[in-house]
Design a protein around this motif. Structure first.
Motif, short mmCIF file in Angstrom:
data_model
loop_
_atom_site.label_atom_id
_atom_site.label_comp_id
_atom_site.label_asym_id
_atom_site.label_seq_id
_atom_site.Cartn_x
_atom_site.Cartn_y
_atom_site.Cartn_z
N GLU A 17 18.09 -42.12 37.27
CA GLU A 17 19.44 -41.99 37.81
C GLU A 17 20.01 -40.60 37.53
O GLU A 17 20.63 -39.99 38.41
CB GLU A 17 20.36 -43.05 37.19
CG GLU A 17 20.13 -44.43 37.72
CD GLU A 17 21.06 -45.47 37.10
OE1 GLU A 17 21.92 -45.13 36.27
OE2 GLU A 17 20.93 -46.64 37.48
N ASP A 20 18.41 -38.13 39.80
CA ASP A 20 18.99 -38.23 41.15
C ASP A 20 20.30 -37.43 41.24
O ASP A 20 20.54 -36.73 42.24
CB ASP A 20 19.25 -39.68 41.53
CG ASP A 20 17.97 -40.49 41.74
OD1 ASP A 20 16.88 -39.89 41.88
OD2 ASP A 20 18.07 -41.74 41.76
N GLU A 45 26.64 -40.95 32.57
CA GLU A 45 25.38 -41.67 32.33
C GLU A 45 24.67 -41.12 31.10
O GLU A 45 24.16 -41.88 30.27
CB GLU A 45 24.47 -41.60 33.55
CG GLU A 45 23.19 -42.39 33.40
CD GLU A 45 23.41 -43.86 33.09
OE1 GLU A 45 22.61 -44.42 32.30
OE2 GLU A 45 24.36 -44.48 33.60
#
Length: 187
Positions: A17, A20, A45
């Motif tokens: 993630e 990305d 994150e």
């Protein structure tokens, strides 16, 4: 957040993630405000991920790997360096002259950290721990990420028990700030 599986599957999905978000930043023109939005989402994150690793993964590394103390200490140093970069990045908009150098430095640090974890640490941990232990750690990491801070706090404790005690309260304050400001939300 909360992908499922053992600790290695959970953290590897987190890594993807973040990668990305990094690719999205790299695909946008310099100065584009969306770069800042992606950097904020990556930071959210990364901070949640780091707090969970510090609370559960690195203590397990210390316990299960023969050279676990040295490995965990190195990983904590990597986290501290990345957190300082994220703190500096937090104060920059996409058109700030420092933004691009900071985001590039962050991406380099994180990509190196991910390569080391996925290439060396995770395979060693999988070899030394039972499937049940790895699954239990996955559950603990998922739970920790739900209440973890979302903003960098470089001076916060990074070792148990202090980090486990303070993270939920700091996380609550961060999530309230994010909610009020719209930080990390899709438009």
């Amino acid at each position: 957040m909360g992908h499922g599986g053992d600790v290695i599957a959970e953290l590897t999905t987190d890594h993807q993630e973040v990668e990305d978000f990094f690719r999205e930043i790299e695909g946008l023109p310099i100065g584009d405000p969306r770069r800042k939005h992606c950097a904020d989402k990556a930071t959210i994150e990364l901070v949640r991920h780091s707090v969970a690793e510090e609370a559960y993964l690195y203590p397990a590394v210390r316990e299960h790997l023969p050279d676990g103390d040295a490995i965990a200490d190195k990983e904590l140093e990597d986290h501290a360096a990345a957190e300082r970069i994220m703190k500096d990045l937090e104060g920059c908009e996409a058109d700030d002259p420092r933004f691009d150098s900071l985001v590039t430095k962050l991406m380099t640090e994180i990509r190196e950290h991910i390569a080391e974890e996925e290439g060396t640490l995770f395979p060693r941990l999988r070899a030394m721990c039972s499937a049940e232990t790895l699954s239990e750690l996955g559950d603990k990491v998922r739970t920790a990420k739900k209440t973890a801070p979302t903003r960098p706090h470089p001076s916060a404790p990074d070792k148990p028990p202090a980090n486990k005690l303070l993270a939920p309260g700091v996380g609550l304050v961060d999530r309230l700030r994010d909610m009020m400001s719209g930080r990390g939300k899709d438009s």
